[in-house]
Write a protein that holds these residues in place. Structure first.
Motif, PDB file in Angstrom:
ATOM      1  N   ARG A   1       0.819  -0.985  -0.171  1.00  0.00           N
ATOM      2  CA  ARG A   1      -0.130   0.077   0.108  1.00  0.00           C
ATOM      3  C   ARG A   1       0.959   1.182  -0.011  1.00  0.00           C
ATOM      4  NH1 ARG A   1       2.493   2.300   3.202  1.00  0.00           N
ATOM      5  NH2 ARG A   1       2.724   2.044   5.502  1.00  0.00           N
TER       6      ARG A   1
ATOM      7  N   GLY B   1      -2.618  11.230   5.802  1.00  0.00           N
ATOM      8  CA  GLY B   1      -3.098  10.607   7.294  1.00  0.00           C
ATOM      9  C   GLY B   1      -1.950   9.535   7.776  1.00  0.00           C
TER      10      GLY B   1
ATOM     11  N   HIS C   1       0.648   8.461  10.678  1.00  0.00           N
ATOM     12  CA  HIS C   1       0.778   8.344  12.235  1.00  0.00           C
ATOM     13  C   HIS C   1      -0.789   8.756  12.814  1.00  0.00           C
ATOM     14  CE1 HIS C   1       4.947   7.225  12.435  1.00  0.00           C
ATOM     15  NE2 HIS C   1       5.063   7.966  11.459  1.00  0.00           N
TER      16      HIS C   1
ATOM     17  N   ASP D   1      -3.326   6.511  12.596  1.00  0.00           N
ATOM     18  CA  ASP D   1      -4.234   5.514  12.868  1.00  0.00           C
ATOM     19  C   ASP D   1      -4.137   4.937  14.527  1.00  0.00           C
ATOM     20  OD1 ASP D   1      -1.578   4.402  12.723  1.00  0.00           O
ATOM     21  OD2 ASP D   1      -2.300   2.559  11.215  1.00  0.00           O
ATOM     22  N   TYR D   2      -2.948   4.923  14.992  1.00  0.00           N
ATOM     23  CA  TYR D   2      -2.996   4.640  16.351  1.00  0.00           C
ATOM     24  C   TYR D   2      -3.296   5.685  17.380  1.00  0.00           C
ATOM     25  CZ  TYR D   2       1.873   6.695  15.661  1.00  0.00           C
ATOM     26  OH  TYR D   2       2.702   7.499  15.677  1.00  0.00           O
TER      27      TYR D   2
ATOM     28  N   GLY E   1      -0.321   0.338  13.765  1.00  0.00           N
ATOM     29  CA  GLY E   1      -1.761   0.670  13.551  1.00  0.00           C
ATOM     30  C   GLY E   1      -2.379  -0.327  12.854  1.00  0.00           C
ATOM     31  N   ILE E   2      -3.737  -0.179  12.418  1.00  0.00           N
ATOM     32  CA  ILE E   2      -4.369  -1.002  11.768  1.00  0.00           C
ATOM     33  C   ILE E   2      -4.336  -0.645  10.068  1.00  0.00           C
ATOM     34  CG2 ILE E   2      -6.575   0.417  11.757  1.00  0.00           C
ATOM     35  CD1 ILE E   2      -6.352  -3.306  11.502  1.00  0.00           C
ATOM     36  N   MET E   3      -3.845   0.456   9.590  1.00  0.00           N
ATOM     37  CA  MET E   3      -4.082   1.037   8.188  1.00  0.00           C
ATOM     38  C   MET E   3      -3.467  -0.266   7.247  1.00  0.00           C
ATOM     39  SD  MET E   3      -2.408   4.331   6.450  1.00  0.00           S
ATOM     40  CE  MET E   3      -0.785   4.152   7.302  1.00  0.00           C
ATOM     41  N   ASP E   4      -2.228  -0.667   7.305  1.00  0.00           N
ATOM     42  CA  ASP E   4      -1.548  -1.378   6.206  1.00  0.00           C
ATOM     43  C   ASP E   4      -2.251  -2.854   6.183  1.00  0.00           C
ATOM     44  OD1 ASP E   4       0.146   0.828   6.632  1.00  0.00           O
ATOM     45  OD2 ASP E   4       1.408  -0.725   7.839  1.00  0.00           O
TER      46      ASP E   4
ATOM     47  N   TYR F   1       9.230   4.770  16.393  1.00  0.00           N
ATOM     48  CA  TYR F   1       7.780   4.505  16.046  1.00  0.00           C
ATOM     49  C   TYR F   1       7.221   4.514  17.500  1.00  0.00           C
ATOM     50  CZ  TYR F   1       3.483   2.468  14.013  1.00  0.00           C
ATOM     51  OH  TYR F   1       2.120   2.607  13.736  1.00  0.00           O
TER      52      TYR F   1
ATOM     53  N   GLY G   1       4.196   6.401   4.896  1.00  0.00           N
ATOM     54  CA  GLY G   1       4.510   5.397   5.721  1.00  0.00           C
ATOM     55  C   GLY G   1       5.193   5.958   7.210  1.00  0.00           C
ATOM     56  N   ALA G   2       5.883   4.874   7.971  1.00  0.00           N
ATOM     57  CA  ALA G   2       6.184   5.240   9.019  1.00  0.00           C
ATOM     58  C   ALA G   2       7.327   6.456   9.133  1.00  0.00           C
ATOM     59  CB  ALA G   2       6.805   4.023   9.810  1.00  0.00           C
TER      60      ALA G   2
END
Ligand code: GLA
Length: 391
Positions: A30, A35, A37, A39-40, A171-174, A224, A339-340
């Motif tokens: 993905r 958006g 950092h 998701d958590y 988090g849940i995004m990926d 992270y 991404g991260a």
């Protein structure tokens, strides 16, 4: 290697046919459009699934053993479904074992399997090759065992595997977008309610272009986790000031932030400002996409990068350079790290006619300064995990 016939040939050379259910499955990487950092922090994200993916072939066995062959690394593991514990040696296998562990913990019965897989998602580039491996494993095991696991549940299982088994507090995004991505749509996910909406990305004049800096920093996990901790501190502060309505930074408005920011330690204040403002940018961005307003969307991407660079401090010189180079070029509406962070990729929104020029000049300029030739991929939003064959 992604040709199914060739993959089956390898599979048949490697394993004796058990006569049981077999199939081929895929799950994509993905790229997050905006958006980051969030998701958590129970906020909003807007990723797309990309054209790069993992293909997995599997067949059920008569016993409880799982044998896996990774074609890319020519690595092999064999383990029992009765004694799943993280491996220190074959860390790549933890993604698969973790998923199987979580499927069993959720109460689904599993039989053993023979498996091979092949990936064309660059690793450690911030394009979620690990989420894709988790998701394709979950789909393979579910389908071979004739289990009906809904995509949202599958995403959660996979995330738990990464949190509990691999030991990364993502988090849940990926996992979510790898399961639920759709062709020509970005996925607007509310990471609190887990509701999602597909937002059309259909304009033929614009393309999503990913630039891989080829920088991989070892710090990602510790930094992270540090950011997560800082967000937690900020949340506790606002909950103390504003009461129980504050469960996460998602609940703090910009005005509330402004009112109290000076009472926070400076670094924590900046971390909170990123998350709070980024959540707004995602929501405005979604509206802009719905209206076909790509220039507003591009502008929000630029602001997102600034915020990730200055407030959240998860960018790095090479990502900043890629963004700066992009923004100097004609036809570029937006550019940001994705991404991260601490290396990996940038995502760019570019007018179709300018893409060839963009590629050429980014490669030249980036190489001149860093000595590295970046990889550049153009990708429309692709579809999420799917069954390629089941027999
Ligand atoms: C990683 C994590 C995601 C998300 C992003 C940052 O990709 O796996 O859950 O937190 O970083 O947006």
């Amino acid at each position: 290697m992604q040709d199914l016939n060739k993959l089956w040939k390898i599979f048949n050379e490697k394993f004796i046919d058990t006569g049981l259910v077999k199939g081929a499955f895929s799950a994509p990487g993905r790229v997050n459009l905006i958006g980051e950092h969030t998701d958590y922090n129970e906020g909003f994200v807007l990723p797309i699934a990309i054209g790069k993916k993992i293909i997995m072939l599997g067949q059920l066995r008569n016993d409880r053993m799982v044998q896996v062959f990774d074609l890319g690394y020519k690595a092999e593991v064999k383990f029992s479904l009765d004694s799943l514990s993280p491996s220190k040696k074959d860390t790549w296998a933890n993604y698969l074992m973790g998923v199987m562990d979580e499927i069993q913990k959720a109460g689904y019965p599993l039989g053993g399997a023979n498996i091979i897989f092949s990936s064309n998602i660059p690793q450690r580039a911030g394009l979620s090759s690990s989420a894709a491996l988790e998701v394709v494993t979950a789909l393979t095991m579910a389908k071979l065992n004739l289990l009906e696991i809904e995509p949202v549940e599958m995403a959660h299982l996979c995330r738990r595997a990464e949190n509990n088994f691999v030991g990364v507090a993502c988090g849940i995004m990926d996992q979510y977008v790898s399961c639920l991505g759709q062709k020509k749509y970005a996925l607007f996910i509310d990471c609190r309610s887990n509701n999602y909406e597909s937002v059309p990305f259909k304009n033929h004049n614009y393309r999503i272009v990913i630039c891989n800096s080829k920088i991989q920093r070892g710090l990602i996990n510790s930094e992270y986790n540090k950011r997560r901790e800082q967000c937690k501190k900020a949340t506790e502060f606002f909950a103390h000031k504003l009461g129980h309505k504050i469960q996460a930074l998602r609940d703090v408005t910009i005005d509330e932030y402004k009112k109290y920011q000076r009472q926070l330690p400076e670094v924590i204040a900046r971390r909170a400002r990123h998350v709070i403002s980024e959540n707004y940018r995602v929501q405005i961005g979604v509206q802009a996409l719905r209206e076909g307003n790509f220039s507003t969307f591009g502008q929000l991407m630029i602001e997102s990068h600034q915020s990730l660079k200055d407030d959240y401090e998860v960018s790095c010189e090479e990502l900043d350079l890629l963004v700066d180079l992009a923004l100097k070029q004609e036809g570029v509406l937006g550019a940001r790290m994705t991404g991260a962070g601490f290396g990996g990729c940038t995502v760019n929104l570019i007018e179709q006619n300018y893409i060839d020029g963009f590629k050429k000049s980014t490669k030249n300029e980036y190489k001149k300064i860093t000595g590295i030739i970046p990889d550049i991929y153009v990708t429309p939003p692709a579809e999420g995990a799917k069954v390629l064959e089941l027999r």
